[in-house]
Design an enzyme around this catalytic site. Structure first.
Site, PDB file in Angstrom:
ATOM      1  N   ASP A   1       2.826 -33.082 -23.278  1.00  0.00           N
ATOM      2  CA  ASP A   1       2.769 -34.574 -24.409  1.00  0.00           C
ATOM      3  C   ASP A   1       2.193 -35.989 -24.040  1.00  0.00           C
ATOM      4  O   ASP A   1       1.759 -36.704 -25.006  1.00  0.00           O
ATOM      5  CB  ASP A   1       4.171 -34.696 -24.112  1.00  0.00           C
ATOM      6  CG  ASP A   1       4.828 -34.561 -22.483  1.00  0.00           C
ATOM      7  OD1 ASP A   1       4.515 -34.944 -21.308  1.00  0.00           O
ATOM      8  OD2 ASP A   1       5.961 -34.978 -22.579  1.00  0.00           O
TER       9      ASP A   1
ATOM     10  N   ASP B   1      11.434 -37.548 -23.785  1.00  0.00           N
ATOM     11  CA  ASP B   1      13.167 -37.555 -23.483  1.00  0.00           C
ATOM     12  C   ASP B   1      13.104 -38.998 -22.696  1.00  0.00           C
ATOM     13  O   ASP B   1      11.944 -39.586 -21.672  1.00  0.00           O
ATOM     14  CB  ASP B   1      13.568 -36.842 -22.396  1.00  0.00           C
ATOM     15  CG  ASP B   1      12.812 -36.972 -20.663  1.00  0.00           C
ATOM     16  OD1 ASP B   1      11.953 -37.322 -20.377  1.00  0.00           O
ATOM     17  OD2 ASP B   1      13.776 -36.749 -20.230  1.00  0.00           O
TER      18      ASP B   1
ATOM     19  N   GLY C   1       8.444 -31.542 -21.893  1.00  0.00           N
ATOM     20  CA  GLY C   1       7.832 -32.114 -22.728  1.00  0.00           C
ATOM     21  C   GLY C   1       7.239 -31.921 -23.415  1.00  0.00           C
ATOM     22  O   GLY C   1       7.009 -32.588 -25.056  1.00  0.00           O
TER      23      GLY C   1
ATOM     24  N   PHE D   1       7.188 -47.220 -22.611  1.00  0.00           N
ATOM     25  CA  PHE D   1       7.911 -45.706 -22.362  1.00  0.00           C
ATOM     26  C   PHE D   1       8.611 -45.402 -23.860  1.00  0.00           C
ATOM     27  O   PHE D   1       8.308 -46.296 -24.600  1.00  0.00           O
ATOM     28  CB  PHE D   1       9.196 -46.441 -21.991  1.00  0.00           C
ATOM     29  CG  PHE D   1       9.634 -44.637 -21.549  1.00  0.00           C
ATOM     30  CD1 PHE D   1       9.160 -44.288 -20.475  1.00  0.00           C
ATOM     31  CD2 PHE D   1      11.050 -44.332 -21.686  1.00  0.00           C
ATOM     32  CE1 PHE D   1      10.171 -43.159 -20.676  1.00  0.00           C
ATOM     33  CE2 PHE D   1      11.386 -43.401 -21.617  1.00  0.00           C
ATOM     34  CZ  PHE D   1      10.983 -42.290 -20.789  1.00  0.00           C
ATOM     35  N   VAL D   2       7.846 -44.428 -24.624  1.00  0.00           N
ATOM     36  CA  VAL D   2       7.824 -43.523 -26.054  1.00  0.00           C
ATOM     37  C   VAL D   2       8.978 -42.624 -25.191  1.00  0.00           C
ATOM     38  O   VAL D   2       8.713 -41.769 -24.739  1.00  0.00           O
ATOM     39  CB  VAL D   2       6.304 -43.231 -26.412  1.00  0.00           C
ATOM     40  CG1 VAL D   2       5.936 -45.117 -27.263  1.00  0.00           C
ATOM     41  CG2 VAL D   2       5.778 -42.349 -25.819  1.00  0.00           C
TER      42      VAL D   2
ATOM     43  N   ARG E   1      14.127 -36.259 -27.849  1.00  0.00           N
ATOM     44  CA  ARG E   1      13.643 -34.952 -27.278  1.00  0.00           C
ATOM     45  C   ARG E   1      13.222 -35.040 -29.242  1.00  0.00           C
ATOM     46  O   ARG E   1      11.841 -34.222 -29.173  1.00  0.00           O
ATOM     47  CB  ARG E   1      13.604 -33.538 -26.763  1.00  0.00           C
ATOM     48  CG  ARG E   1      13.615 -33.573 -25.439  1.00  0.00           C
ATOM     49  CD  ARG E   1      13.497 -32.519 -24.215  1.00  0.00           C
ATOM     50  NE  ARG E   1      13.511 -32.792 -22.904  1.00  0.00           N
ATOM     51  CZ  ARG E   1      12.688 -32.888 -21.966  1.00  0.00           C
ATOM     52  NH1 ARG E   1      11.468 -33.420 -22.232  1.00  0.00           N
ATOM     53  NH2 ARG E   1      13.389 -33.279 -20.501  1.00  0.00           N
TER      54      ARG E   1
ATOM     55  N   ASP F   1       0.068 -40.289 -17.959  1.00  0.00           N
ATOM     56  CA  ASP F   1       0.399 -41.489 -17.556  1.00  0.00           C
ATOM     57  C   ASP F   1      -0.518 -41.744 -16.533  1.00  0.00           C
ATOM     58  O   ASP F   1      -0.995 -42.614 -16.102  1.00  0.00           O
ATOM     59  CB  ASP F   1       1.743 -41.115 -17.384  1.00  0.00           C
ATOM     60  CG  ASP F   1       2.453 -42.398 -17.052  1.00  0.00           C
ATOM     61  OD1 ASP F   1       1.818 -44.223 -17.632  1.00  0.00           O
ATOM     62  OD2 ASP F   1       3.746 -42.825 -16.484  1.00  0.00           O
TER      63      ASP F   1
ATOM     64  N   LYS G   1      -1.889 -43.096 -22.325  1.00  0.00           N
ATOM     65  CA  LYS G   1      -2.055 -44.527 -22.013  1.00  0.00           C
ATOM     66  C   LYS G   1      -2.678 -45.543 -21.724  1.00  0.00           C
ATOM     67  O   LYS G   1      -3.132 -45.242 -21.140  1.00  0.00           O
ATOM     68  CB  LYS G   1      -0.380 -44.487 -21.078  1.00  0.00           C
ATOM     69  CG  LYS G   1       0.648 -44.150 -21.942  1.00  0.00           C
ATOM     70  CD  LYS G   1       2.254 -44.871 -20.862  1.00  0.00           C
ATOM     71  CE  LYS G   1       3.317 -44.119 -21.013  1.00  0.00           C
ATOM     72  NZ  LYS G   1       4.664 -44.508 -20.140  1.00  0.00           N
TER      73      LYS G   1
HETATM   74  P1  5GP Z   1       2.085 -38.332 -15.225  1.00  0.00           P
HETATM   75  O1  5GP Z   1       2.293 -37.034 -14.536  1.00  0.00           O
HETATM   76  O2  5GP Z   1       0.559 -38.764 -16.036  1.00  0.00           O
HETATM   77  O3  5GP Z   1       2.377 -39.622 -14.983  1.00  0.00           O
HETATM   78  O4  5GP Z   1       2.962 -38.450 -16.355  1.00  0.00           O
HETATM   79  C1  5GP Z   1       3.044 -37.479 -17.040  1.00  0.00           C
HETATM   80  C2  5GP Z   1       4.487 -36.872 -17.432  1.00  0.00           C
HETATM   81  O5  5GP Z   1       5.050 -38.233 -17.345  1.00  0.00           O
HETATM   82  C3  5GP Z   1       4.588 -36.819 -18.916  1.00  0.00           C
HETATM   83  O6  5GP Z   1       4.456 -35.442 -19.054  1.00  0.00           O
HETATM   84  C4  5GP Z   1       6.204 -36.910 -19.072  1.00  0.00           C
HETATM   85  O7  5GP Z   1       6.846 -35.845 -19.158  1.00  0.00           O
HETATM   86  C5  5GP Z   1       6.012 -38.234 -18.289  1.00  0.00           C
HETATM   87  N1  5GP Z   1       6.654 -39.519 -18.766  1.00  0.00           N
HETATM   88  C6  5GP Z   1       5.429 -39.980 -18.723  1.00  0.00           C
HETATM   89  N2  5GP Z   1       4.954 -40.928 -19.394  1.00  0.00           N
HETATM   90  C7  5GP Z   1       6.166 -41.256 -20.767  1.00  0.00           C
HETATM   91  C8  5GP Z   1       6.928 -41.791 -21.508  1.00  0.00           C
HETATM   92  O8  5GP Z   1       6.293 -42.974 -22.086  1.00  0.00           O
HETATM   93  N3  5GP Z   1       8.106 -41.590 -22.403  1.00  0.00           N
HETATM   94  C9  5GP Z   1       8.594 -40.610 -21.124  1.00  0.00           C
HETATM   95  N4  5GP Z   1       9.237 -39.946 -22.068  1.00  0.00           N
HETATM   96  N5  5GP Z   1       8.066 -39.683 -20.669  1.00  0.00           N
HETATM   97  C10 5GP Z   1       6.877 -40.095 -19.870  1.00  0.00           C
HETATM   98 MG    MG Z   2       5.795 -34.063 -18.367  1.00  0.00          MG
END
Ligand code: 5GP
Ligand code: MG
Length: 194
Positions: free
Chosen positions: A104, A163, A48, A156-157, A169, A107, A135
């Site tokens: 990227d 992706d 990402g 979700f983006v 992407r 979350d 987020k």
């Molecule tokens: P975390 O580990 O903080 O939950 O999430 C990070 C990873 O989850 C990001 O690097 C990404 O790959 C994926 N992710 C989280 N939110 C989104 C979203 O809204 N869209 C997409 N495409 N990927 C997300």
């Molecule tokens: Mg990621």
């Protein structure tokens, strides 16, 4: 692909302006705090952060190595974070180095919480973190990161590296998808999309 877009959340022009600001800030901080000559190791969380990192690093005129780590948290056609899994890594020798971890989007925070200790265990002297998007949710806000590009709503983006089921992407803007597009992409060949 254009028809799959519900809304452009952040245009490529806004992204470019913010990336330039972030690069200037990170470079200035580096000059102030860690300029002992050997530069940094920049580590994009694959896949990402690939696009963001490519743009960011070219605006940072400092000595730089690249380390790679491949992580999966949203496997295939899921829109909710699962457990963060490190699938592979090629980080080089991090002993004593200043490391800049790039992701990227922040979350659940699982990725940052999982990867930062790995970099420290490998001997990094300093680990700084930079995410393009964060987020608006408690879990994301509770994880400390050094640099944030944009705070966005909890939706979700895709695009600019992000992706859905490994598609989208290459979109230049950060967008939300129509419900139909998501159904279609989810139904197509499903494979893990780190
Ligand atoms: P975390 O580990 O903080 O939950 O999430 C990070 C990873 O989850 C990001 O690097 C990404 O790959 C994926 N992710 C989280 N939110 C989104 C979203 O809204 N869209 C997409 N495409 N990927 C997300
Ligand atoms: Mg990621």
């Amino acid at each position: 692909m254009q028809a799959d877009i519900a809304r452009v959340l952040i245009s490529q022009d806004r992204i470019a302006r913010r990336v330039k600001e972030l690069a200037a800030q990170i470079t200035a901080d580096y000059a102030k705090r860690d300029s002992h000559g050997s530069g940094i190791t920049i580590v994009p969380v694959m896949t990402g952060a690939l696009v963001f990192c490519g743009d960011l690093m070219r605006q940072m005129p400092i000595a730089m190595k690249i380390g790679l780590i491949l992580v999966s948290s949203y496997p295939g056609a899921s829109v909710k974070a699962q457990d963060t899994q490190v699938l592979s890594q090629r980080l080089g020798d991090l002993r004593g180095r200043t490391v800049l971890l790039i992701d990227d989007i922040l979350d659940s925070g699982g990725t940052i919480k999982r990867v930062v200790p790995i970099l420290k265990d490998l001997g990094a002297a300093t680990v700084r973190t930079c995410v393009l998007l964060r987020k608006d949710r408690e879990a994301a806000k509770s994880v400390a990161v050094d640099y944030v590009g944009f705070d966005i709503a909890d939706e979700f983006v895709v695009g600019y590296g992000l992706d859905f089921n490994d598609y989208y992407r290459n979109l230049p803007d950060i967008v939300t998808l129509t419900a139909e597009a998501m159904e279609q992409a989810a139904g197509s060949e499903s494979r893990s999309s780190p």
